[in-house]
Design an enzyme around this catalytic site. Sequence first.
Site, mmCIF file in Angstrom:
data_model
loop_
_atom_site.group_PDB
_atom_site.id
_atom_site.type_symbol
_atom_site.label_atom_id
_atom_site.label_comp_id
_atom_site.label_asym_id
_atom_site.label_seq_id
_atom_site.Cartn_x
_atom_site.Cartn_y
_atom_site.Cartn_z
ATOM 1 N N HIS A 129 1.236 -1.284 -0.024
ATOM 2 C CA HIS A 129 -0.236 -0.066 -0.172
ATOM 3 C C HIS A 129 0.822 1.452 0.531
ATOM 4 O O HIS A 129 1.777 1.250 0.528
ATOM 5 C CB HIS A 129 -0.870 0.153 1.073
ATOM 6 C CG HIS A 129 -0.505 -0.558 2.783
ATOM 7 N ND1 HIS A 129 -0.513 1.374 2.955
ATOM 8 C CD2 HIS A 129 0.316 -0.935 3.606
ATOM 9 C CE1 HIS A 129 -0.069 1.058 4.358
ATOM 10 N NE2 HIS A 129 0.400 -0.212 4.374
ATOM 11 N N ASP A 152 -0.323 4.593 0.814
ATOM 12 C CA ASP A 152 -0.946 5.341 1.640
ATOM 13 C C ASP A 152 -0.371 5.393 2.991
ATOM 14 O O ASP A 152 0.797 4.401 3.096
ATOM 15 C CB ASP A 152 -2.558 5.043 1.820
ATOM 16 C CG ASP A 152 -2.991 4.109 2.973
ATOM 17 O OD1 ASP A 152 -2.616 2.948 1.930
ATOM 18 O OD2 ASP A 152 -4.091 4.635 3.360
ATOM 19 N N ASP A 173 5.912 1.707 6.640
ATOM 20 C CA ASP A 173 4.400 1.537 6.579
ATOM 21 C C ASP A 173 4.095 2.226 5.614
ATOM 22 O O ASP A 173 3.893 2.846 6.169
ATOM 23 C CB ASP A 173 4.475 1.271 7.888
ATOM 24 C CG ASP A 173 2.841 0.684 7.369
ATOM 25 O OD1 ASP A 173 2.300 -0.284 6.615
ATOM 26 O OD2 ASP A 173 1.756 1.421 8.581
ATOM 27 N N GLU A 175 -5.134 1.239 2.418
ATOM 28 C CA GLU A 175 -5.081 0.201 3.958
ATOM 29 C C GLU A 175 -4.475 1.212 5.231
ATOM 30 O O GLU A 175 -5.236 0.470 6.227
ATOM 31 C CB GLU A 175 -3.293 0.094 3.882
ATOM 32 C CG GLU A 175 -3.061 -1.373 4.165
ATOM 33 C CD GLU A 175 -2.965 -1.838 5.821
ATOM 34 O OE1 GLU A 175 -3.040 -2.234 6.445
ATOM 35 O OE2 GLU A 175 -2.170 -0.325 6.439
ATOM 36 N N GLU A 176 -4.312 1.957 5.265
ATOM 37 C CA GLU A 176 -4.971 2.637 6.622
ATOM 38 C C GLU A 176 -6.365 3.066 6.975
ATOM 39 O O GLU A 176 -6.573 4.128 7.699
ATOM 40 C CB GLU A 176 -4.103 4.159 7.109
ATOM 41 C CG GLU A 176 -2.065 3.485 6.314
ATOM 42 C CD GLU A 176 -2.113 2.775 7.496
ATOM 43 O OE1 GLU A 176 -2.814 2.403 8.238
ATOM 44 O OE2 GLU A 176 -0.626 2.294 7.119
ATOM 45 N N ASP A 203 4.615 -6.345 4.368
ATOM 46 C CA ASP A 203 3.915 -4.903 4.895
ATOM 47 C C ASP A 203 3.362 -5.948 6.842
ATOM 48 O O ASP A 203 2.882 -4.884 7.112
ATOM 49 C CB ASP A 203 2.439 -4.672 4.608
ATOM 50 C CG ASP A 203 1.598 -3.790 5.049
ATOM 51 O OD1 ASP A 203 2.215 -2.768 5.878
ATOM 52 O OD2 ASP A 203 0.700 -3.272 5.247
ATOM 53 N N HIS A 214 2.817 3.858 12.872
ATOM 54 C CA HIS A 214 1.613 4.419 13.194
ATOM 55 C C HIS A 214 2.187 5.380 14.182
ATOM 56 O O HIS A 214 1.139 5.860 14.524
ATOM 57 C CB HIS A 214 0.948 3.406 13.587
ATOM 58 C CG HIS A 214 -0.346 2.338 12.687
ATOM 59 N ND1 HIS A 214 -1.363 2.052 12.630
ATOM 60 C CD2 HIS A 214 0.426 2.016 11.465
ATOM 61 C CE1 HIS A 214 -1.597 0.859 11.310
ATOM 62 N NE2 HIS A 214 -0.480 1.583 10.134
#
Length: 477
Positions: free
Chosen positions: A101, A103, A136, A170-171, A199, A448
């Site tokens: 991903h 994003d 990530d 994805e997030e 991931d 994150h």
Amino acid sequence: MTSIDQVLQKIDQNKEKLIARLAEAVEIPSVSGDAAYRKHVFEMADWLKAQLEKLGATAELKPLGKQNLDGQEIELPPVIFSDLKAKTDADKKKTILIYGHFDVQPALKSDGWNSEPFKLVHDEKTGRLYGRGSTDDKGPVIGWLNVIEAHQQVGLDLPVNLKFCFEGMEESSSVGLDDLIRKHKNDFFTGVDAICISDNYWLGTKKPCLTHGLRGITYFKLRISGPQADLHSGVFGGMVHEPMTDLFAVMSKLVTPQGEILVPGINELVAPLTSEEAQRFDNMEYALTDLHSATGKDVAINDDKAKTLMARMRYPSLSLHGVEGAFSAPGAKTVICASVIGKFSIRLVPDMKPEKVISLVQDYVQKEFAKLGSKNTVHIEGEGGAPWYADPNHWNYVAAAKATKKIYGVEPDLTREGGSIPVALTFSEELQKNLLLLPMGRGDDGAHSTNEKIDISNYIEGTKLLGTYLHEVAAAS
Ligand SMILES: [Zn+2]
């Protein structure tokens, strides 16, 4: 003869260029969860499409339609479908589907970052690259591009055909992706032999791992309703059945302070532990001090490493999360709440089916509530997603283990994760192929979180790992 060794050497020589490529990607603040940043997710899709095309791959942006975000109708970012066939013997070679991903999670310097989150900062002292998305998932996604480029530079054909599915939501719950996979399972996704996703992360900071399981989840909302409106305890206390009292009584019957789930029938759904599995947990590189430092204090239930890891990876857990409608502000308000909703979840492992778990919990809650003899009413609803588990003895895993041994000199741990990556389950179920989670970054990368990073060694050696994996997969049977 050109060989994989020359590819690996080339990756080392390309180091500065590969870091610059990651820096370019990190500079595009492709935050999917904030409408104000949505245009940058599109920008990131265009950037990635151009990179893939430069390497000779086809790349198509698949639109997903609109969504409602913060009260606004906005366009969803596209999913990239990309195809890159080997130049020779393509029809004899395996086809590997890669998911990633582009994003990222939101990030502001004021959240506590030491540097601008959307600028890749190279910390020479620690050998780390700081920036949102570095680990990530931009680092791993670009890792695949780096691998293709190095093959072309040394004039070595790809050992397998590649298909890429890169998403930009994805997030933000991967809105629209499951439907797109289902829609294209008989065209774009046909001919896939195995799937690889990079991931997730090593369990700790030293030893690489392959991940072959993820827990599922069922989430419950337990509502107890009583009087029409909130009441004063000085006037009504002792005269009426109180919803909060009922709720605490029922919720106290769900789980013990030792983490034991009290709902009958739940533990019986769990697949029995095999000796091969037990061995894996004994071997895993992990120390209880890792847990203590992650939680900031020793609050561990177990003092045994294997038991602790099994609690996270291969057994269910029940957590109480909150009470909606309860008085939670500072002060000493003497309210009797009219209606409260207790929230809790159960993480699921094989062979637990969400529907079965939901019905067991509903029956049990109704029975426990009935025992209270209360005139209030109870309502419980649950929703959930199943766990995912892949066979770690499949050639896809054997190849990844060999590649890991080659690059890092150690056998990887075979781990499972306590959380969920729903797309892993969708791909496995829809395509019926083995799926491998092959992490690049370390357990302390802070995905994150503030000051997200990837160690340069993980980025470069991780790129080599992805390349070597493709060769091992090609040779595997
Ligand atoms: Zn991710």
